[in-house]
Design a protein around this motif. Structure first.
Motif, mmCIF file in Angstrom:
data_model
loop_
_atom_site.group_PDB
_atom_site.id
_atom_site.type_symbol
_atom_site.label_atom_id
_atom_site.label_comp_id
_atom_site.label_asym_id
_atom_site.label_seq_id
_atom_site.Cartn_x
_atom_site.Cartn_y
_atom_site.Cartn_z
ATOM 1 N N PHE A 149 0.817 -1.231 0.000
ATOM 2 C CA PHE A 149 0.000 0.000 0.000
ATOM 3 C C PHE A 149 0.839 1.265 0.000
ATOM 4 O O PHE A 149 0.434 2.293 0.531
ATOM 5 C CB PHE A 149 -0.975 0.021 1.180
ATOM 6 N N LYS A 150 2.034 1.189 -0.585
ATOM 7 C CA LYS A 150 2.863 2.402 -0.640
ATOM 8 C C LYS A 150 2.773 3.049 -2.015
ATOM 9 O O LYS A 150 2.562 2.372 -3.029
ATOM 10 C CB LYS A 150 4.301 2.053 -0.295
ATOM 11 N N ILE A 151 2.935 4.355 -2.036
ATOM 12 C CA ILE A 151 2.804 5.113 -3.282
ATOM 13 C C ILE A 151 3.885 4.723 -4.282
ATOM 14 O O ILE A 151 5.057 4.615 -3.933
ATOM 15 C CB ILE A 151 2.964 6.635 -2.987
ATOM 16 N N ASP A 152 3.458 4.538 -5.532
ATOM 17 C CA ASP A 152 4.391 4.339 -6.635
ATOM 18 C C ASP A 152 4.762 5.749 -7.142
ATOM 19 O O ASP A 152 3.891 6.502 -7.590
ATOM 20 C CB ASP A 152 3.665 3.506 -7.705
ATOM 21 N N ILE A 153 6.025 6.096 -7.050
ATOM 22 C CA ILE A 153 6.455 7.469 -7.337
ATOM 23 C C ILE A 153 6.145 7.878 -8.783
ATOM 24 O O ILE A 153 5.747 9.016 -9.047
ATOM 25 C CB ILE A 153 7.966 7.643 -7.006
ATOM 26 N N GLU A 154 6.286 6.937 -9.701
ATOM 27 C CA GLU A 154 6.008 7.278 -11.108
ATOM 28 C C GLU A 154 4.527 7.616 -11.285
ATOM 29 O O GLU A 154 4.157 8.545 -11.992
ATOM 30 C CB GLU A 154 6.426 6.135 -12.046
ATOM 31 N N LYS A 155 3.684 6.817 -10.622
ATOM 32 C CA LYS A 155 2.234 7.069 -10.669
ATOM 33 C C LYS A 155 1.926 8.445 -10.088
ATOM 34 O O LYS A 155 1.093 9.191 -10.599
ATOM 35 C CB LYS A 155 1.524 6.023 -9.805
ATOM 36 N N LEU A 156 2.604 8.765 -8.991
ATOM 37 C CA LEU A 156 2.389 10.058 -8.333
ATOM 38 C C LEU A 156 2.735 11.195 -9.300
ATOM 39 O O LEU A 156 1.958 12.145 -9.460
ATOM 40 C CB LEU A 156 3.255 10.133 -7.064
ATOM 41 N N CYS A 176 -4.523 1.182 6.967
ATOM 42 C CA CYS A 176 -3.742 -0.059 6.810
ATOM 43 C C CYS A 176 -2.432 -0.126 7.575
ATOM 44 O O CYS A 176 -1.708 -1.110 7.429
ATOM 45 C CB CYS A 176 -3.524 -0.409 5.339
ATOM 46 N N GLY A 177 -2.108 0.885 8.377
ATOM 47 C CA GLY A 177 -0.908 0.780 9.199
ATOM 48 C C GLY A 177 0.388 0.857 8.408
ATOM 49 O O GLY A 177 1.420 0.345 8.848
ATOM 50 N N VAL A 178 0.340 1.518 7.235
ATOM 51 C CA VAL A 178 1.559 1.666 6.427
ATOM 52 C C VAL A 178 2.471 2.695 7.071
ATOM 53 O O VAL A 178 2.020 3.771 7.445
ATOM 54 C CB VAL A 178 1.188 2.188 5.012
ATOM 55 N N LEU A 179 3.754 2.345 7.183
ATOM 56 C CA LEU A 179 4.724 3.298 7.723
ATOM 57 C C LEU A 179 5.797 3.530 6.653
ATOM 58 O O LEU A 179 6.439 2.578 6.207
ATOM 59 C CB LEU A 179 5.360 2.727 8.995
ATOM 60 N N TYR A 180 5.964 4.771 6.226
ATOM 61 C CA TYR A 180 6.971 5.086 5.207
ATOM 62 C C TYR A 180 8.341 5.235 5.854
ATOM 63 O O TYR A 180 8.472 5.847 6.911
ATOM 64 C CB TYR A 180 6.602 6.382 4.474
ATOM 65 N N SER A 181 9.364 4.663 5.199
ATOM 66 C CA SER A 181 10.735 4.789 5.707
ATOM 67 C C SER A 181 11.276 6.166 5.306
ATOM 68 O O SER A 181 10.697 6.854 4.462
ATOM 69 C CB SER A 181 11.627 3.701 5.107
ATOM 70 N N ARG A 182 12.399 6.506 5.867
ATOM 71 C CA ARG A 182 13.056 7.785 5.552
ATOM 72 C C ARG A 182 13.324 7.901 4.048
ATOM 73 O O ARG A 182 13.076 8.924 3.434
ATOM 74 C CB ARG A 182 14.377 7.793 6.341
ATOM 75 N N GLU A 183 13.818 6.802 3.468
ATOM 76 C CA GLU A 183 14.164 6.817 2.037
ATOM 77 C C GLU A 183 12.908 7.013 1.198
ATOM 78 O O GLU A 183 12.914 7.745 0.208
ATOM 79 C CB GLU A 183 14.839 5.487 1.623
ATOM 80 N N GLU A 184 11.831 6.347 1.578
ATOM 81 C CA GLU A 184 10.573 6.491 0.816
ATOM 82 C C GLU A 184 10.026 7.916 0.932
ATOM 83 O O GLU A 184 9.551 8.491 -0.044
ATOM 84 C CB GLU A 184 9.537 5.472 1.313
ATOM 85 N N LEU A 185 10.139 8.472 2.131
ATOM 86 C CA LEU A 185 9.674 9.852 2.328
ATOM 87 C C LEU A 185 10.518 10.816 1.499
ATOM 88 O O LEU A 185 10.007 11.777 0.927
ATOM 89 C CB LEU A 185 9.750 10.245 3.804
ATOM 90 N N GLN A 186 11.800 10.524 1.433
ATOM 91 C CA GLN A 186 12.718 11.360 0.658
ATOM 92 C C GLN A 186 12.250 11.470 -0.796
ATOM 93 O O GLN A 186 12.236 12.550 -1.375
ATOM 94 C CB GLN A 186 14.116 10.722 0.727
ATOM 95 N N LYS A 187 11.817 10.334 -1.352
ATOM 96 C CA LYS A 187 11.380 10.331 -2.759
ATOM 97 C C LYS A 187 10.105 11.158 -2.934
ATOM 98 O O LYS A 187 9.963 11.891 -3.917
ATOM 99 C CB LYS A 187 11.131 8.888 -3.223
ATOM 100 N N ILE A 188 9.201 11.037 -1.987
ATOM 101 C CA ILE A 188 7.962 11.828 -2.065
ATOM 102 C C ILE A 188 8.301 13.315 -1.921
ATOM 103 O O ILE A 188 7.785 14.170 -2.639
ATOM 104 C CB ILE A 188 6.947 11.359 -0.993
ATOM 105 N N ALA A 189 9.224 13.605 -1.005
ATOM 106 C CA ALA A 189 9.634 14.999 -0.779
ATOM 107 C C ALA A 189 10.203 15.593 -2.064
ATOM 108 O O ALA A 189 9.883 16.738 -2.424
ATOM 109 C CB ALA A 189 10.664 15.055 0.343
ATOM 110 N N GLU A 190 11.019 14.813 -2.759
ATOM 111 C CA GLU A 190 11.622 15.331 -4.008
ATOM 112 C C GLU A 190 10.551 15.745 -5.008
ATOM 113 O O GLU A 190 10.657 16.778 -5.651
ATOM 114 C CB GLU A 190 12.535 14.274 -4.635
ATOM 115 N N VAL A 191 9.490 14.942 -5.114
ATOM 116 C CA VAL A 191 8.408 15.268 -6.051
ATOM 117 C C VAL A 191 7.721 16.572 -5.623
ATOM 118 O O VAL A 191 7.414 17.424 -6.455
ATOM 119 C CB VAL A 191 7.385 14.101 -6.129
ATOM 120 N N CYS A 192 7.491 16.737 -4.338
ATOM 121 C CA CYS A 192 6.834 17.961 -3.843
ATOM 122 C C CYS A 192 7.706 19.175 -4.140
ATOM 123 O O CYS A 192 7.205 20.218 -4.581
ATOM 124 C CB CYS A 192 6.609 17.893 -2.338
#
Ligand code: PMP
Ligand code: GLU
Length: 397
Positions: A149-156, A176-192
């Motif tokens: 249940f984690k975001i696919d960065i390309e889809k985003l 669903c209790g999904v917890l994003y790791s630092r690395e995953e958050l980093q990728k989302i941050a880059e898109v923002c």
């Protein structure tokens, strides 16, 4: 008389409705197991209650500054610095009547008519409705069970266009209790950062995480993402204070100023007594959290073993890494999520929340914010319910 069109489009909250129904069935003497409630079953710790009683007895019962009392905002700033590695000044913080209210305010001050807000599904039921209330457009980005249940960065990236203004991220997530790791958050941050998008980081479940999971606050990753992030939190879930209604957000000064004006003309201020209670809550030592975490972990582990051993043929799930919910795939039954939840409640006296309002109709949400005794009873009933569906040929096994 016609109700305003903006309200007509808004759905009632399934989480609140079903929880209320289960509570009222219980009150009328029916032995309902309540897997619906999104609120800890523990009492508010005594020190917090004592602080509130003292506030009342001291006459601290008048309006406060609209964004909250200075000592609470200072305490929140200290908490964000020490626990989340975030530097906020008290002026950047607004205390509201629950994190739900903070989210509502933020969406009101950021979103113009037809602005798009990206929301990963499954999502907490209120996000889409809050966006609709601001006359914005929720844009759902579906995540998959096989991706945890984690975001696919390309889809985003593909969902972003000139009208996109905001992303709403919730980690650990409801349902669903999904917890994003630092690395995953980093990728989302880059898109923002690349697209200059605001992002709400709903961190309300930060203290309820399992195994050796580590929680990271999005805004702590860099100065660039800090400037775009609205960090939302509150005392409801971490301190069993759902009824006290205290939440807050921290973010850029211009946004807190705008929320402050909105609050001036809507609620005036959060409850004075509850603010004193929240101040006491934020003063509890960290042993409190380890004990809270281990209680929830024991429950999560029990449920997972039960689902694996007894219900493995009927359901699947993604192991929650945080929060107190497990989202369960019921697509092997021939019932949609509302019918499943309705029959389960009426025939087996177990309340769960249907997945549809979270954006997923073949799923149900089980909350384990209830005692082990109730959990055992509820799972046994759920098992018998599946066996019954099988005899009615309402499952594919
Ligand atoms: N965010 C999420 C994801 C939630 O599940 C809740 C639960 N109601 C909230 C925010 C709001 O919590 P509260 O208003 O009680 O602080
Ligand atoms: N957030 C909780 C839940 O999802 C509480 C109810 C609500 O505010 O929606 O059940």
């Amino acid at each position: 008389m016609e109700i305003a069109t903006r309200i007509q489009a808004v759905n009632p909250s399934a989480t609140l409705q079903i929880t209320a129904r289960a509570k009222s069935m219980r009150k009328s003497g029916i032995d309902v197991v309540n897997f619906g409630a999104g609120e800890p079953d523990f009492n508010t710790p005594q020190q917090i209650n004592d602080a509130a009683i003292k506030a009342i007895n001291d006459g601290f019962t008048k309006y406060t500054p609209s964004t909250g009392i200075p000592e609470l905002k200072e305490k929140i700033a200290k908490k964000l610095k020490e626990e989340n590695n975030l530097e906020y000044l008290p002026e950047q913080i607004v205390v509201s009547c629950g994190a739900k209210h903070s989210l509502f305010n933020l969406i009101q001050v950021i979103i113009n008519k037809n602005d798009q807000v990206i929301i990963p599904s499954p999502y907490w039921v209120s996000y889409t409705e809050m966006v609709k209330l601001a006359q914005g457009k929720p844009v759902i980005i579906e995540t998959r069970q096989k991706d945890g249940f984690k975001i696919d960065i390309e889809k985003l990236k593909k969902k972003i266009n000139a009208s996109t203004k905001l992303i709403i991220l919730n980690s650990p997530s409801n349902p669903c209790g999904v917890l994003y790791s630092r690395e995953e958050l980093q990728k989302i941050a880059e898109v923002c950062i690349e697209n200059n998008l605001f992002i709400i980081s709903d961190e309300i479940y930060e203290k309820i995480i399992f195994d050796d999971a580590v929680f990271t606050s999005l805004a702590s990753l860099s100065k660039e993402i800090y400037d775009l992030t609205l960090t939302v939190n509150g005392v409801s879930k971490s301190f069993s204070m759902t009824g006290w209604r205290i939440g807050y957000f921290a973010g850029p000064k211009e946004i807190s100023n705008a929320v402050s004006r909105l609050q001036d003309h809507s609620t005036s201020c959060p409850s004075s007594v509850s603010q004193r209670a929240a101040l006491a809550a934020l003063g509890l030592d960290s042993n409190y959290f380890s004990s809270l975490r281990s209680k929830f972990q024991e429950r999560r582990d029990f449920i997972i073993s039960y689902l694996d051993e007894k219900l493995g043929d009927f359901v699947s799930y993604v192991k929650p890494q945080g929060a107190f919910y497990i989202f369960v795939n019921i697509s092997k039954t021939k019932l949609d999520s509302f019918n499943f939840a309705k029959r389960l409640l009426e025939e087996s006296y177990v309340a769960v929340i249907p997945g549809k309002p979270f954006g997923c109709d073949s799923w149900i949400r089980i909350s384990f914010a209830t005692s082990m005794e109730e959990i055992k009873k509820g799972l046994e009933r759920l098992e018998l319910f599946f066996i019954k569906l099988k005899t009615e040929k309402l499952t594919q096994i």
